[in-house]
Design a protein around this motif. Structure first.
Motif, PDB file in Angstrom:
ATOM      1  N   SER A 163       0.842  -1.219  -0.118  1.00  0.00           N
ATOM      2  CA  SER A 163      -0.200   0.001  -0.113  1.00  0.00           C
ATOM      3  C   SER A 163       0.804   1.382  -0.168  1.00  0.00           C
ATOM      4  O   SER A 163       2.286   1.251   0.432  1.00  0.00           O
ATOM      5  N   PRO A 208      -1.167   4.976  -5.520  1.00  0.00           N
ATOM      6  CA  PRO A 208      -2.097   3.486  -5.385  1.00  0.00           C
ATOM      7  C   PRO A 208      -2.485   3.278  -6.854  1.00  0.00           C
ATOM      8  O   PRO A 208      -3.253   3.767  -7.604  1.00  0.00           O
ATOM      9  N   PRO A 230      -5.281  -2.195  -3.729  1.00  0.00           N
ATOM     10  CA  PRO A 230      -5.231  -2.328  -2.156  1.00  0.00           C
ATOM     11  C   PRO A 230      -3.590  -2.653  -1.669  1.00  0.00           C
ATOM     12  O   PRO A 230      -3.401  -1.888  -0.728  1.00  0.00           O
ATOM     13  N   GLU A 231      -3.016  -3.258  -2.534  1.00  0.00           N
ATOM     14  CA  GLU A 231      -1.630  -3.849  -2.021  1.00  0.00           C
ATOM     15  C   GLU A 231      -0.706  -3.499  -3.247  1.00  0.00           C
ATOM     16  O   GLU A 231       0.259  -4.610  -3.332  1.00  0.00           O
ATOM     17  N   SER A 285       1.219  -0.339  -5.632  1.00  0.00           N
ATOM     18  CA  SER A 285       1.723   1.037  -5.704  1.00  0.00           C
ATOM     19  C   SER A 285       2.751   1.132  -6.650  1.00  0.00           C
ATOM     20  O   SER A 285       3.491   0.364  -7.083  1.00  0.00           O
TER      21      SER A 285
END
Length: 155
Positions: free
Chosen positions: A15, A98, A101-102, A104
């Motif tokens: 994130s 971003p 969710p996980e 970037s």
């Protein structure tokens, strides 16, 4: 006025908050960052930093830039100059975008401007190589591939 921008980016499986935490832990840079060591100061608008970069194939360079922008979890900028404005100025930019969710994108850029820019080609190339080294090391650090705790083991 002469200008040159360099940019290096990398996708990190984390994130933006996790990346920000490592990026703004300046005391921890000595454990993982091959390019910027040390970085002393705080990530606050207007703060003065003490920075030393170590470009691959080049010599270490120390300077005292001023933080120009901080957007927590997203962007951190500083601006430094050589002697007087317009001779050689550099705006260093870290951006975290971003992608999920996980996931970037981490972008590191520098905008060089001033009379000396046309004479700085070798230094600029070495700096770009340093961006790549740092970005890869940040990815490894955040994703837990360097022996530090993984995201699942933290907190």
């Amino acid at each position: 006025m002469f200008k040159k921008e360099i940019r290096e980016e990398i996708e990190i499986l984390a994130s933006s908050e996790e990346i920000w935490k490592v990026l703004t832990d300046f005391e921890g840079f000595s454990e993982w960052n091959p390019f910027i060591r040390p970085l002393v100061g705080v990530a606050e608008d207007g703060a003065r930093l003490r920075v030393q970069i170590r470009p691959p194939g080049g010599r270490a360079v120390a300077f005292r830039p001023r933080v120009t922008k901080v957007v927590k979890g997203r962007e951190f900028r500083w601006k430094g100059r050589l002697l007087v404005p317009g001779l050689l100025d550099g705006e260093h930019i870290f951006e975290i975008e971003p992608l999920g969710p996980e996931r970037s994108r981490f972008v590191q850029r520098e905008i060089f401007s001033g009379l000396l820019v046309p004479f700085m080609a070798k230094s600029v190339d070495q700096t770009l190589a340093g961006f790549g080294e740092m970005n890869r090391a940040l990815k490894e650090r955040v994703e837990g591939g360097d022996g530090s705790p993984s995201r699942d083991e933290v907190d």
